[in-house]
Scaffold this motif. Sequence first.
Motif, PDB file in Angstrom:
ATOM      1  N   UNK A 143       0.873  -1.178   0.000  1.00  8.64           N
ATOM      2  CA  UNK A 143       0.000   0.000   0.000  1.00  8.64           C
ATOM      3  C   UNK A 143       0.907   1.223   0.000  1.00  8.64           C
ATOM      4  N   UNK A 144       0.551   2.212  -0.808  1.00 13.34           N
ATOM      5  CA  UNK A 144       1.364   3.413  -0.902  1.00 13.34           C
ATOM      6  C   UNK A 144       0.717   4.566  -0.154  1.00 13.34           C
ATOM      7  N   UNK A 145       1.556   5.420   0.401  1.00 18.32           N
ATOM      8  CA  UNK A 145       1.058   6.634   1.045  1.00 18.32           C
ATOM      9  C   UNK A 145       0.208   7.413   0.043  1.00 18.32           C
ATOM     10  N   UNK A 146      -0.917   7.919   0.520  1.00 17.84           N
ATOM     11  CA  UNK A 146      -1.836   8.636  -0.354  1.00 17.84           C
ATOM     12  C   UNK A 146      -2.944   7.764  -0.896  1.00 17.84           C
ATOM     13  N   UNK A 147      -2.861   6.458  -0.650  1.00 17.54           N
ATOM     14  CA  UNK A 147      -3.888   5.542  -1.147  1.00 17.54           C
ATOM     15  C   UNK A 147      -5.113   5.584  -0.236  1.00 17.54           C
ATOM     16  N   UNK A 148      -6.278   5.618  -0.853  1.00 18.61           N
ATOM     17  CA  UNK A 148      -7.538   5.609  -0.103  1.00 18.61           C
ATOM     18  C   UNK A 148      -7.955   4.168   0.147  1.00 18.61           C
ATOM     19  N   UNK A 149      -8.181   3.829   1.394  1.00 17.18           N
ATOM     20  CA  UNK A 149      -8.445   2.452   1.774  1.00 17.18           C
ATOM     21  C   UNK A 149      -9.928   2.105   1.676  1.00 17.18           C
ATOM     22  N   UNK A 150     -10.196   0.834   1.437  1.00 18.96           N
ATOM     23  CA  UNK A 150     -11.561   0.319   1.413  1.00 18.96           C
ATOM     24  C   UNK A 150     -11.678  -0.772   2.479  1.00 18.96           C
ATOM     25  N   UNK A 151     -12.904  -1.177   2.822  1.00 19.48           N
ATOM     26  CA  UNK A 151     -13.059  -2.220   3.846  1.00 19.48           C
ATOM     27  C   UNK A 151     -12.296  -3.504   3.539  1.00 19.48           C
ATOM     28  N   UNK A 152     -12.229  -3.912   2.263  1.00 23.63           N
ATOM     29  CA  UNK A 152     -11.545  -5.166   1.942  1.00 23.63           C
ATOM     30  C   UNK A 152     -10.049  -5.106   2.222  1.00 23.63           C
ATOM     31  N   UNK A 153      -9.486  -3.898   2.271  1.00 31.44           N
ATOM     32  CA  UNK A 153      -8.058  -3.775   2.546  1.00 31.44           C
ATOM     33  C   UNK A 153      -7.702  -4.257   3.944  1.00 31.44           C
ATOM     34  N   UNK A 154      -8.680  -4.306   4.835  1.00 35.84           N
ATOM     35  CA  UNK A 154      -8.429  -4.807   6.190  1.00 35.84           C
ATOM     36  C   UNK A 154      -7.990  -6.264   6.167  1.00 35.84           C
ATOM     37  N   UNK A 155      -8.399  -7.025   5.159  1.00 36.83           N
ATOM     38  CA  UNK A 155      -8.034  -8.443   5.082  1.00 36.83           C
ATOM     39  C   UNK A 155      -6.524  -8.597   4.961  1.00 36.83           C
ATOM     40  N   UNK A 156      -5.937  -7.932   3.957  1.00 42.40           N
ATOM     41  CA  UNK A 156      -4.497  -8.050   3.736  1.00 42.40           C
ATOM     42  C   UNK A 156      -3.712  -7.376   4.854  1.00 42.40           C
ATOM     43  N   UNK A 157      -4.171  -6.226   5.309  1.00 45.78           N
ATOM     44  CA  UNK A 157      -3.457  -5.539   6.386  1.00 45.78           C
ATOM     45  C   UNK A 157      -3.378  -6.407   7.639  1.00 45.78           C
ATOM     46  N   UNK A 158      -4.482  -7.075   7.957  1.00 44.42           N
ATOM     47  CA  UNK A 158      -4.472  -7.946   9.146  1.00 44.42           C
ATOM     48  C   UNK A 158      -3.582  -9.148   8.911  1.00 44.42           C
ATOM     49  N   UNK A 159      -3.573  -9.670   7.699  1.00 39.05           N
ATOM     50  CA  UNK A 159      -2.713 -10.812   7.385  1.00 39.05           C
ATOM     51  C   UNK A 159      -1.245 -10.433   7.481  1.00 39.05           C
TER      52      UNK A 159
END
Length: 397
Positions: A143-159
Amino acid sequence: MVSRTDAVERVLKARKTALSRLDTESVPLDAIAGRVLAEDVVAEDDMPPHSYATMDGFAVDATEDSPYEVVKHEVFPEDEPGEIGRGEAVRIATGAPLPENANAVLKVEQAVVEENQLTGAAIARGTYVYERGSNVAAGEVLFEAGERLSPKDAILLRDLGLDRVTVHDQFSVGVLATGTEIHEGRIADLDSPMLASLVDSWGQQVSYEGSVPDDYETVENRIADLADDRDVVVTTGGTSVGKKDYVIRALDALGTVDFHRVRVRPGKPIAVADLPDHDATVFAIPGKPVGAHTITALVVRPFFTGSTELPSIPATLTHGVGLGPEGFEYAVPVTLSDGNATPLGHVDSELSIYEETFDPSVLSSSTRATRADGFVLTETDRAADETVRVVPYPVVE
């Protein structure tokens, strides 16, 4: 006057400047939707950290020839995998880590075990295996700085082992209507509620800041006051070339107007300005409501969302549409039904505004035109029965 592509590029540069002015905060993963990352997210380790079975079966070294000797123990997801020797196989469950020296799984349905000897279908290395590092490699920027996150991004971030991320504060946005007729209540302010709702849908903190009459000093002073208190100011009206269109002059006095007018109709007289003395960005939106919505969705949206994508669907145009002066990109509102796109505003549509030639000026003022399902972006005339690409309104709102 600049092209839409050029305008969007400039808006994205303005976004970087505006984001750099914001504070940051750490938020849990259940609160990331619509938030903008303040720093890169880099994988610290390979993922998965081990190779895993994706089927129930037998873990083997596929480079060895069968039969394999089946060892007694079985590997489950919670187990330490151990290892297998040359020519050996071990029963393994879905999700279990592969033993050392194993590189494939022969699924149960293809396996035959007789007298502790395993045979079955020929398989290749990697069969039914989720291989180590195949998902994420250590050191990879995910993920790059400035990127707008969505709910599905929580999956990879938690992993990745994260339970919080650092994001920018949301933009504080003030919407200001201009125009004596609005300020005195002689006509309704049609733009401000729509613009405030758009900005809110893009995940920002927005408030309506009232109206000002067509008086230069009043316009300039009110914009300046709002810019002191808000990260972004959105004005409506007063962006054209009339005697009482003071917004652009005021922005030029308060800061730097990056561009004024975009080669898009409706919505051409939009302007974007940076007010460095106030640490604020200003978007001056033209006053006709449909044009205001169109140009804000096309040009301003990337500032708040970081996205320039305009997903579209194919449809068959029911009526031909001629265009006006060359050198413009026209956003033609259409209604959709059974794969057909009807230009809303065409004389044969529910809203009769033009016959052969698209009339963005009149249509831009028509509130009924907001009942369109999407719009077609085109720089050339379009013929009846032609396949066109329709941008549905929900993708920009």
